[in-house]
Design a protein around this motif. Structure first.
Motif, PDB file in Angstrom:
ATOM      1  N   ARG A   1      23.718 -23.651 -27.899  1.00 60.20           N
ATOM      2  CA  ARG A   1      23.017 -24.891 -27.515  1.00 60.20           C
ATOM      3  C   ARG A   1      23.170 -25.168 -26.025  1.00 60.20           C
ATOM      4  N   GLU A   2      24.379 -24.989 -25.526  1.00 53.53           N
ATOM      5  CA  GLU A   2      24.648 -25.213 -24.108  1.00 53.53           C
ATOM      6  C   GLU A   2      23.827 -24.250 -23.251  1.00 53.53           C
TER       7      GLU A   2
ATOM      8  N   GLY B   1      19.316 -32.427 -13.931  1.00 51.96           N
ATOM      9  CA  GLY B   1      19.103 -31.936 -15.292  1.00 51.96           C
ATOM     10  C   GLY B   1      20.394 -31.570 -15.998  1.00 51.96           C
ATOM     11  N   ASN B   2      21.274 -30.883 -15.284  1.00 60.56           N
ATOM     12  CA  ASN B   2      22.536 -30.479 -15.903  1.00 60.56           C
ATOM     13  C   ASN B   2      23.473 -31.665 -16.103  1.00 60.56           C
TER      14      ASN B   2
ATOM     15  N   TYR C   1      25.105 -31.216 -19.660  1.00 59.92           N
ATOM     16  CA  TYR C   1      26.534 -31.545 -19.695  1.00 59.92           C
ATOM     17  C   TYR C   1      26.762 -33.056 -19.704  1.00 59.92           C
ATOM     18  N   ARG C   2      25.904 -33.802 -20.368  1.00 61.38           N
ATOM     19  CA  ARG C   2      26.033 -35.264 -20.369  1.00 61.38           C
ATOM     20  C   ARG C   2      27.327 -35.724 -21.034  1.00 61.38           C
ATOM     21  N   HIS C   3      27.930 -34.909 -21.866  1.00 62.18           N
ATOM     22  CA  HIS C   3      29.168 -35.252 -22.554  1.00 62.18           C
ATOM     23  C   HIS C   3      30.408 -35.022 -21.695  1.00 62.18           C
TER      24      HIS C   3
ATOM     25  N   PHE D   1      31.461 -29.036 -14.852  1.00 60.03           N
ATOM     26  CA  PHE D   1      31.196 -29.996 -15.931  1.00 60.03           C
ATOM     27  C   PHE D   1      32.234 -29.816 -17.029  1.00 60.03           C
ATOM     28  N   ARG D   2      33.401 -30.371 -16.803  1.00 58.17           N
ATOM     29  CA  ARG D   2      34.493 -30.236 -17.767  1.00 58.17           C
ATOM     30  C   ARG D   2      34.441 -31.366 -18.774  1.00 58.17           C
ATOM     31  N   ALA D   3      34.867 -31.083 -19.985  1.00 52.50           N
ATOM     32  CA  ALA D   3      34.880 -32.105 -21.038  1.00 52.50           C
ATOM     33  C   ALA D   3      35.911 -33.176 -20.708  1.00 52.50           C
TER      34      ALA D   3
END
Length: 176
Positions: free
Chosen positions: A18-19, A67-68, A73-75, A143-145
């Motif tokens: 998905r990513e 976009g990213n 990586y919105r989360h 983009f780290r969680a």
């Protein structure tokens, strides 16, 4: 039936798929922007190929960041967006060198100076190599969680950190 390990692996692969699909969609839009601006700069404005490539990559970088950041990586952790933006620009600077380095070698080193050769060198070979580097770097450093809230000091938080550390070790083994 599947073991817990198999379910975990399947879940990770599904998330990665998905990513990668979202990253690819944002990248496809960025690719269109990059190609359009590159050709506009060369053919419309008469700029040199590498200068046109740098301008095109810079414009596409802006669209790709949006976009990213807000879709792919919105989360991810939003508490350090200045650091994230700086890393994003650094990673894209390296990607820009990769893309336009291939163009420079092709155009100036190999003498392949036709519009088709310039587009293939920059927008196929260079961008392909740059994209692989960017995907790896974005998910590794940019983009780290976000860390789980309130779990850092609890026994569960320590367990989760150990699980995350084990996951990083597993990833390193897979990359060898």
């Amino acid at each position: 039936m599947f073991t817990d390990e198999q379910r975990t692996l399947r879940s990770r692969l599904r998330r990665l798929r998905r990513e990668a699909a979202k990253f690819g969609t944002v990248g496809a839009f960025g690719f269109l922007v990059n190609v359009a601006v590159f050709n506009l700069c060369i053919h419309g404005l008469g700029l040199a190929p590498v200068r046109s490539g740098v301008i095109a990559t810079a414009v596409a970088t802006g669209t790709n960041y949006l976009g990213n950041r807000y879709w792919t990586y919105r989360h991810s952790d939003k508490r350090r967006m200045h650091r994230e933006a700086g890393l994003f620009l650094l990673i894209n600077g390296i990607g820009m060198v990769i893309e336009n380095g291939v163009l420079a070698v092709s155009h100036y080193g190999l003498g392949l100076t036709s519009p088709l050769a310039d587009n293939i060198a920059k927008n196929v070979v260079g961008m392909g190599l740059g994209t692989v580097f960017r995907f790896w770097a974005y998910r590794t450093w940019v983009f780290r969680a976000a860390p789980s809230r309130g779990h850092e000091a609890s026994p569960r938080g320590r367990l989760l950190r150990l699980a995350a550390q084990k996951e990083r070790e597993d990833r390193r083994v897979l990359l060898k």
